[in-house]
Design a protein around this motif. Sequence first.
Motif, PDB file in Angstrom:
ATOM      1  N   PRO A  63       0.820  -1.210   0.000  1.00  0.00           N
ATOM      2  CA  PRO A  63       0.000   0.000   0.000  1.00  0.00           C
ATOM      3  C   PRO A  63       0.861   1.270   0.000  1.00  0.00           C
ATOM      4  N   GLU A  64       1.885   1.290   0.885  1.00  0.00           N
ATOM      5  CA  GLU A  64       2.789   2.451   0.899  1.00  0.00           C
ATOM      6  C   GLU A  64       4.031   2.109   1.713  1.00  0.00           C
ATOM      7  N   VAL A  65       5.057   2.947   1.559  1.00  0.00           N
ATOM      8  CA  VAL A  65       6.299   2.759   2.327  1.00  0.00           C
ATOM      9  C   VAL A  65       6.694   4.095   2.957  1.00  0.00           C
ATOM     10  N   GLY A  66       7.638   4.032   3.900  1.00  0.00           N
ATOM     11  CA  GLY A  66       8.096   5.257   4.574  1.00  0.00           C
ATOM     12  C   GLY A  66       8.924   6.125   3.625  1.00  0.00           C
ATOM     13  N   THR A  67       9.156   7.371   4.028  1.00  0.00           N
ATOM     14  CA  THR A  67       9.857   8.302   3.130  1.00  0.00           C
ATOM     15  C   THR A  67      11.355   7.997   3.017  1.00  0.00           C
ATOM     16  N   ASN A  68      11.880   7.147   3.930  1.00  0.00           N
ATOM     17  CA  ASN A  68      13.310   6.796   3.811  1.00  0.00           C
ATOM     18  C   ASN A  68      13.543   5.608   2.873  1.00  0.00           C
ATOM     19  N   TYR A  69      12.468   5.042   2.322  1.00  0.00           N
ATOM     20  CA  TYR A  69      12.569   3.901   1.399  1.00  0.00           C
ATOM     21  C   TYR A  69      12.993   4.443   0.027  1.00  0.00           C
ATOM     22  N   ASN A  70      14.099   3.889  -0.530  1.00  0.00           N
ATOM     23  CA  ASN A  70      14.597   4.417  -1.806  1.00  0.00           C
ATOM     24  C   ASN A  70      14.659   3.325  -2.887  1.00  0.00           C
ATOM     25  N   THR A  71      15.136   3.704  -4.059  1.00  0.00           N
ATOM     26  CA  THR A  71      15.094   2.802  -5.228  1.00  0.00           C
ATOM     27  C   THR A  71      15.759   1.435  -4.993  1.00  0.00           C
ATOM     28  N   PRO A  72      17.017   1.374  -4.464  1.00  0.00           N
ATOM     29  CA  PRO A  72      17.603   0.035  -4.257  1.00  0.00           C
ATOM     30  C   PRO A  72      16.826  -0.824  -3.265  1.00  0.00           C
ATOM     31  N   MET A  73      16.109  -0.170  -2.328  1.00  0.00           N
ATOM     32  CA  MET A  73      15.346  -0.957  -1.340  1.00  0.00           C
ATOM     33  C   MET A  73      14.216  -1.757  -1.995  1.00  0.00           C
ATOM     34  N   ALA A  74      13.803  -1.322  -3.190  1.00  0.00           N
ATOM     35  CA  ALA A  74      12.781  -2.093  -3.907  1.00  0.00           C
ATOM     36  C   ALA A  74      13.308  -3.489  -4.235  1.00  0.00           C
ATOM     37  N   VAL A  75      14.637  -3.609  -4.344  1.00  0.00           N
ATOM     38  CA  VAL A  75      15.264  -4.927  -4.539  1.00  0.00           C
ATOM     39  C   VAL A  75      15.524  -5.573  -3.179  1.00  0.00           C
ATOM     40  N   HIS A  76      16.303  -4.873  -2.339  1.00  0.00           N
ATOM     41  CA  HIS A  76      16.784  -5.487  -1.093  1.00  0.00           C
ATOM     42  C   HIS A  76      15.672  -5.805  -0.095  1.00  0.00           C
ATOM     43  N   ASP A  77      14.661  -4.956  -0.021  1.00  0.00           N
ATOM     44  CA  ASP A  77      13.631  -5.153   1.002  1.00  0.00           C
ATOM     45  C   ASP A  77      12.340  -5.734   0.454  1.00  0.00           C
ATOM     46  N   THR A  78      12.142  -5.659  -0.847  1.00  0.00           N
ATOM     47  CA  THR A  78      10.855  -6.066  -1.405  1.00  0.00           C
ATOM     48  C   THR A  78      11.010  -7.258  -2.355  1.00  0.00           C
ATOM     49  N   ALA A  79      11.642  -7.040  -3.516  1.00  0.00           N
ATOM     50  CA  ALA A  79      11.746  -8.128  -4.504  1.00  0.00           C
ATOM     51  C   ALA A  79      12.591  -9.295  -4.009  1.00  0.00           C
ATOM     52  N   ILE A  80      13.314  -9.107  -2.917  1.00  0.00           N
ATOM     53  CA  ILE A  80      14.177 -10.171  -2.390  1.00  0.00           C
ATOM     54  C   ILE A  80      13.374 -11.459  -2.141  1.00  0.00           C
ATOM     55  N   HIS A  81      12.100 -11.314  -1.775  1.00  0.00           N
ATOM     56  CA  HIS A  81      11.276 -12.494  -1.535  1.00  0.00           C
ATOM     57  C   HIS A  81      10.976 -13.227  -2.847  1.00  0.00           C
ATOM     58  N   GLU A  82      10.687 -12.466  -3.915  1.00  0.00           N
ATOM     59  CA  GLU A  82      10.470 -13.111  -5.219  1.00  0.00           C
ATOM     60  C   GLU A  82      11.773 -13.763  -5.693  1.00  0.00           C
ATOM     61  N   ILE A  83      12.903 -13.048  -5.477  1.00  0.00           N
ATOM     62  CA  ILE A  83      14.200 -13.591  -5.907  1.00  0.00           C
ATOM     63  C   ILE A  83      14.371 -15.000  -5.348  1.00  0.00           C
ATOM     64  N   ASP A  84      14.049 -15.170  -4.071  1.00  0.00           N
ATOM     65  CA  ASP A  84      14.228 -16.513  -3.498  1.00  0.00           C
ATOM     66  C   ASP A  84      13.166 -17.483  -3.979  1.00  0.00           C
ATOM     67  N   VAL A  85      11.911 -17.098  -3.902  1.00  0.00           N
ATOM     68  CA  VAL A  85      10.869 -18.117  -4.100  1.00  0.00           C
ATOM     69  C   VAL A  85      10.728 -18.545  -5.561  1.00  0.00           C
ATOM     70  N   LEU A  86      11.015 -17.642  -6.512  1.00  0.00           N
ATOM     71  CA  LEU A  86      10.691 -17.968  -7.904  1.00  0.00           C
ATOM     72  C   LEU A  86      11.657 -18.988  -8.522  1.00  0.00           C
ATOM     73  N   HIS A  87      12.942 -18.898  -8.184  1.00  0.00           N
ATOM     74  CA  HIS A  87      13.850 -19.895  -8.778  1.00  0.00           C
ATOM     75  C   HIS A  87      13.628 -21.267  -8.135  1.00  0.00           C
ATOM     76  N   TRP A  88      13.218 -21.235  -6.862  1.00  0.00           N
ATOM     77  CA  TRP A  88      12.851 -22.487  -6.164  1.00  0.00           C
ATOM     78  C   TRP A  88      11.600 -23.087  -6.818  1.00  0.00           C
ATOM     79  N   LEU A  89      10.654 -22.198  -7.156  1.00  0.00           N
ATOM     80  CA  LEU A  89       9.380 -22.647  -7.723  1.00  0.00           C
ATOM     81  C   LEU A  89       9.592 -23.402  -9.034  1.00  0.00           C
ATOM     82  N   VAL A  90      10.482 -22.892  -9.881  1.00  0.00           N
ATOM     83  CA  VAL A  90      10.685 -23.523 -11.199  1.00  0.00           C
ATOM     84  C   VAL A  90      11.961 -24.367 -11.237  1.00  0.00           C
ATOM     85  N   ASP A  91      12.586 -24.546 -10.058  1.00  0.00           N
ATOM     86  CA  ASP A  91      13.767 -25.388  -9.935  1.00  0.00           C
ATOM     87  C   ASP A  91      14.840 -25.017 -10.962  1.00  0.00           C
TER      88      ASP A  91
END
Length: 334
Positions: free
Chosen positions: A155-183
């Motif tokens: 829904p929203e993030v704090g004002t200290n959230y910046n562009t790289p955090m979209a990878v490190h704090d957010t997409a990091i979960h997809e990074i792990d689960v998706l390669h596991w999902l398709v082996d």
Amino acid sequence: MLRVGVIGCGGMGRDHIRRLTEKIQGAEVVAVSDVFEESARKAAEICGAKVYADSKELINAENVDAVFIVSPGFAHVDSLLQAIEAGKRIFCEKPLCTTAEDCLKVVKAEEAAGKHLIQLGFMRRYDKGYQQIKEALATGEYGEPLILHCTHRNPEVGTNYNTPMAVHDTAIHEIDVLHWLVDDEYESAQVVMPRVTKYSHSELKDPQIMMLRTKKGVCIDVEVFVNCKFGYDINCEVVCEDGALKMAQPAYPSIRKNAAVSTAIDTDCFVRFKDAYDKEVQDWVDNAEAGVITGPNAWDGYLAAITADALVKAQETGQIEKIVSAVEKPDFYK
Ligand code: NAI
């Protein structure tokens, strides 16, 4: 009974302490530590554990069988290396470490210790929706996966959230689960930046489309949109040769009111993945006696780190960036 010591008693640390105390079978929290002793004391009230001012002392305490690391990512490496040296079983919240170099240090230390000790807190592998898709893919009925379309919307993030955090704090979960999902493993990363929402600021490009290509050629797109306003909306569709599989959404009633039909969307990860958090910890506890790790491990933490690095580089360059491991996957993790 697995006697657990928890390092880091902030929001997530207290959440895990409550989980270990109130829900998980076969474990108890006997020790807690935090750089702010007051935080540790408050956490101790939940579980009646002993407070340690020094986390190394907690790790080496005789009555601590296992260590739960829930400090911020930058502090993980020291506790991980100390806990490996002490031969303690470890649950470490994601990320394993904040740099690929530190992740590799941990991987090497665990390999040298010769025992699988570390489970990483990538809880999505324990989510029923992803598990159903993985099971369906394993039947072979739908052929090989070709494309994955995913969204990770907040829904929203704090004002200290910046562009790289979209990878490190957010997409990091997809990074792990998706390669596991398709082996499969990742080969390259790219990020496309659409028009920026009016709800963002100068340090944050939002939304972003992150793309990953796997070694077998599966193409993955993840829309990361952290100020979408309407909810915490996680989607995943796997397009295969003989069918397309869309992950089920949490079951909420469909409500008819005011000439409209609506269904609730969760608003944060703690509700959306509530069951997954419980299951990952129960699994870690259940496997303690056998001394095995069936969830994400330290090598997965290293892979996530190098993939995140490539995505952050791709955010800056706009180019396709290769994802290259500095070392071959050790036999220890195969
Ligand atoms: P937080 O900032 O609320 O809490 C961190 C706590 O660790 C604070 O109490 C702080 O005083 C303490 N701390 C800092 N340095 C320390 C050190 N060297 N030793 C011991 N304690 C130290 O952060 P939060 O949200 O609780 O996050 C903790 C970890 O959990 C992070 O690794 C984060 O990425 C992860 N996390 C994972 C989530 C998931 O979905 N799996 C969700 C939220 C957080």
